[in-house]
Design a protein around this motif. Sequence first.
Motif, PDB file in Angstrom:
ATOM      1  N   GLU A   1      -0.993  -2.505  -8.184  1.00  0.00           N
ATOM      2  CA  GLU A   1      -0.094  -2.405  -7.022  1.00  0.00           C
ATOM      3  C   GLU A   1      -0.012  -0.952  -6.535  1.00  0.00           C
ATOM      4  O   GLU A   1      -0.093  -0.677  -5.334  1.00  0.00           O
ATOM      5  CB  GLU A   1       1.307  -2.793  -7.497  1.00  0.00           C
ATOM      6  CG  GLU A   1       2.001  -3.851  -6.714  1.00  0.00           C
ATOM      7  CD  GLU A   1       3.223  -4.271  -7.510  1.00  0.00           C
ATOM      8  OE1 GLU A   1       4.307  -3.723  -7.251  1.00  0.00           O
ATOM      9  OE2 GLU A   1       3.074  -5.136  -8.394  1.00  0.00           O
ATOM     10  N   ARG A   2       0.133  -0.046  -7.499  1.00  0.00           N
ATOM     11  CA  ARG A   2       0.250   1.382  -7.173  1.00  0.00           C
ATOM     12  C   ARG A   2      -1.010   1.861  -6.454  1.00  0.00           C
ATOM     13  O   ARG A   2      -0.931   2.558  -5.441  1.00  0.00           O
ATOM     14  CB  ARG A   2       0.456   2.174  -8.464  1.00  0.00           C
ATOM     15  CG  ARG A   2       0.423   3.678  -8.290  1.00  0.00           C
ATOM     16  CD  ARG A   2       0.871   4.388  -9.550  1.00  0.00           C
ATOM     17  NE  ARG A   2      -0.045   4.270 -10.672  1.00  0.00           N
ATOM     18  CZ  ARG A   2      -1.174   4.971 -10.803  1.00  0.00           C
ATOM     19  NH1 ARG A   2      -1.535   5.797  -9.852  1.00  0.00           N
ATOM     20  NH2 ARG A   2      -1.934   4.825 -11.864  1.00  0.00           N
ATOM     21  N   LYS A   3      -2.190   1.452  -6.969  1.00  0.00           N
ATOM     22  CA  LYS A   3      -3.432   1.929  -6.357  1.00  0.00           C
ATOM     23  C   LYS A   3      -3.616   1.354  -4.958  1.00  0.00           C
ATOM     24  O   LYS A   3      -4.084   2.029  -4.053  1.00  0.00           O
ATOM     25  CB  LYS A   3      -4.619   1.590  -7.261  1.00  0.00           C
ATOM     26  CG  LYS A   3      -4.545   2.344  -8.576  1.00  0.00           C
ATOM     27  CD  LYS A   3      -5.883   2.583  -9.217  1.00  0.00           C
ATOM     28  CE  LYS A   3      -5.713   3.604 -10.331  1.00  0.00           C
ATOM     29  NZ  LYS A   3      -6.943   3.944 -11.011  1.00  0.00           N
ATOM     30  N   LYS A   4      -3.248   0.073  -4.797  1.00  0.00           N
ATOM     31  CA  LYS A   4      -3.372  -0.558  -3.484  1.00  0.00           C
ATOM     32  C   LYS A   4      -2.480   0.174  -2.484  1.00  0.00           C
ATOM     33  O   LYS A   4      -2.882   0.481  -1.365  1.00  0.00           O
ATOM     34  CB  LYS A   4      -2.935  -2.031  -3.595  1.00  0.00           C
ATOM     35  CG  LYS A   4      -3.902  -2.974  -2.901  1.00  0.00           C
ATOM     36  CD  LYS A   4      -3.431  -4.396  -2.974  1.00  0.00           C
ATOM     37  CE  LYS A   4      -4.084  -5.191  -4.071  1.00  0.00           C
ATOM     38  NZ  LYS A   4      -3.426  -6.478  -4.315  1.00  0.00           N
ATOM     39  N   MET A   5      -1.253   0.462  -2.932  1.00  0.00           N
ATOM     40  CA  MET A   5      -0.304   1.185  -2.084  1.00  0.00           C
ATOM     41  C   MET A   5      -0.880   2.549  -1.693  1.00  0.00           C
ATOM     42  O   MET A   5      -0.766   2.977  -0.532  1.00  0.00           O
ATOM     43  CB  MET A   5       1.012   1.354  -2.854  1.00  0.00           C
ATOM     44  CG  MET A   5       1.993   2.259  -2.174  1.00  0.00           C
ATOM     45  SD  MET A   5       2.795   1.414  -0.837  1.00  0.00           S
ATOM     46  CE  MET A   5       4.209   0.806  -1.719  1.00  0.00           C
ATOM     47  N   GLY A   6      -1.523   3.206  -2.639  1.00  0.00           N
ATOM     48  CA  GLY A   6      -2.113   4.525  -2.383  1.00  0.00           C
ATOM     49  C   GLY A   6      -3.128   4.479  -1.263  1.00  0.00           C
ATOM     50  O   GLY A   6      -3.139   5.336  -0.377  1.00  0.00           O
ATOM     51  N   VAL A   7      -3.966   3.438  -1.274  1.00  0.00           N
ATOM     52  CA  VAL A   7      -4.996   3.300  -0.237  1.00  0.00           C
ATOM     53  C   VAL A   7      -4.326   3.133   1.128  1.00  0.00           C
ATOM     54  O   VAL A   7      -4.696   3.786   2.104  1.00  0.00           O
ATOM     55  CB  VAL A   7      -5.923   2.105  -0.547  1.00  0.00           C
ATOM     56  CG1 VAL A   7      -6.853   1.842   0.626  1.00  0.00           C
ATOM     57  CG2 VAL A   7      -6.728   2.371  -1.818  1.00  0.00           C
ATOM     58  N   TRP A   8      -3.290   2.282   1.166  1.00  0.00           N
ATOM     59  CA  TRP A   8      -2.598   2.070   2.443  1.00  0.00           C
ATOM     60  C   TRP A   8      -1.881   3.330   2.919  1.00  0.00           C
ATOM     61  O   TRP A   8      -1.829   3.625   4.117  1.00  0.00           O
ATOM     62  CB  TRP A   8      -1.594   0.912   2.342  1.00  0.00           C
ATOM     63  CG  TRP A   8      -2.304  -0.401   2.444  1.00  0.00           C
ATOM     64  CD1 TRP A   8      -2.400  -1.355   1.485  1.00  0.00           C
ATOM     65  CD2 TRP A   8      -3.061  -0.890   3.564  1.00  0.00           C
ATOM     66  NE1 TRP A   8      -3.177  -2.397   1.918  1.00  0.00           N
ATOM     67  CE2 TRP A   8      -3.594  -2.140   3.196  1.00  0.00           C
ATOM     68  CE3 TRP A   8      -3.371  -0.381   4.831  1.00  0.00           C
ATOM     69  CZ2 TRP A   8      -4.393  -2.901   4.044  1.00  0.00           C
ATOM     70  CZ3 TRP A   8      -4.162  -1.138   5.683  1.00  0.00           C
ATOM     71  CH2 TRP A   8      -4.655  -2.377   5.282  1.00  0.00           C
ATOM     72  N   VAL A   9      -1.337   4.090   1.999  1.00  0.00           N
ATOM     73  CA  VAL A   9      -0.666   5.344   2.376  1.00  0.00           C
ATOM     74  C   VAL A   9      -1.673   6.290   3.029  1.00  0.00           C
ATOM     75  O   VAL A   9      -1.381   6.916   4.056  1.00  0.00           O
ATOM     76  CB  VAL A   9      -0.013   6.009   1.134  1.00  0.00           C
ATOM     77  CG1 VAL A   9       0.395   7.449   1.440  1.00  0.00           C
ATOM     78  CG2 VAL A   9       1.190   5.207   0.678  1.00  0.00           C
ATOM     79  N   ILE A  10      -2.874   6.337   2.483  1.00  0.00           N
ATOM     80  CA  ILE A  10      -3.899   7.232   3.050  1.00  0.00           C
ATOM     81  C   ILE A  10      -4.315   6.742   4.442  1.00  0.00           C
ATOM     82  O   ILE A  10      -4.428   7.529   5.387  1.00  0.00           O
ATOM     83  CB  ILE A  10      -5.105   7.344   2.091  1.00  0.00           C
ATOM     84  CG1 ILE A  10      -4.668   8.170   0.877  1.00  0.00           C
ATOM     85  CG2 ILE A  10      -6.297   8.002   2.779  1.00  0.00           C
ATOM     86  CD1 ILE A  10      -5.666   8.281  -0.219  1.00  0.00           C
ATOM     87  N   VAL A  11      -4.490   5.419   4.590  1.00  0.00           N
ATOM     88  CA  VAL A  11      -4.835   4.861   5.902  1.00  0.00           C
ATOM     89  C   VAL A  11      -3.727   5.202   6.906  1.00  0.00           C
ATOM     90  O   VAL A  11      -3.973   5.681   8.015  1.00  0.00           O
ATOM     91  CB  VAL A  11      -5.025   3.327   5.806  1.00  0.00           C
ATOM     92  CG1 VAL A  11      -5.120   2.703   7.195  1.00  0.00           C
ATOM     93  CG2 VAL A  11      -6.269   3.004   4.975  1.00  0.00           C
TER      94      VAL A  11
END
Length: 290
Positions: A258-268
């Motif tokens: 979940e944390r990693k997925k969130m990280g990708v979206w934060v960068i986008v």
Amino acid sequence: MTTIKTTLMGLAAGLLLSIAPAAAAEQAAAGHEEHYQIPRLKWTWGGIFGYFDQQQLRRGFKVYKEVCSNCHNLGLLSYRNLGEPGGPGFSPEEVKAIAAEVQVFEGFDEQGNIAMRAGRPADNFVWKFKNAKEAAAAFGGAVPPDLSLITRARGIEREFHWYEYPLVMAKDLATQYQEQGADYLHALLLGYVDLPAGRKIADGLNYNRVFPGNQLAMPQPLSDGQVEYGDGTPNTLDQEAKDVTAFLGWAAEPHLAERKKMGVWVIVYLAVLAGLLLLSKKVLWRNIEH
Ligand code: HEC
């Protein structure tokens, strides 16, 4: 000048003479400590898009339950975690059944005797031993550590020259290398090799090329074909070690995916925001001299 030189040389020779026999005697008694370079493996949960493989976590849980839990605990985990998204994905019924296999201290009955009840999903994992003293008595003073955070609590030593440090750092950053603990654990489980000639270890301890000092109280826990998988995956020592490492990696960080997925979206999100800000700056400043 020559006197200083000879004094220094004399001192150095004296030092060498006094150290060398002592060091040689020590090495003869204990043998060389083996420095095994732990290989870096690929784990599904490494990198920016990391996730845990549900089937692997299920196999890893089976290894943990049938082997490791005979000595270790996962006290920071509760049974219901086993049913949460991103984990081994057991159904609520399966979680209930797993929890019900243990007995949990409930209090005292009318006669003052200890009362136990069957475990529930909300209970934390129960250790086989009543306490650390009981465990220490069983293993000659060594206590099997709680494994809840073990993949975070261990790392590996890497050998490189000091001037390679920036390169290693840059590579770790680029690949997001945080699986040192997993690499260590996997290597530890595979690390029970024959005692090298001339090497002695204390009674009741086992030789392991990965463990610091090369001797530990834990006997080799896994071997080829030890745990029946039932999903067609070959149950080699290497596979069992990888699966239980994955399970313990998940246990240390159940919300990793979940944390990693969130990280990708934060960068986008930040990239889009930066684009919009740049555009609005261009629009707002278009008639102003700058
Ligand atoms: C028969 C009991 C027993 C079993 C089964 C067992 N362990 Fe251990 N384990 C121990 C003991 C005792 C220690 C402490 C060793 C020491 O400090 O010398 C230990 C230590 C460890 C450590 C700590 C090593 C370190 O770097 O400090 C890890 C990790 C570990 N065990 C993982 C596992 C895993 C994973 C399994 C299951 C595949 C397992 N153990 C099965 C008894 C056991």
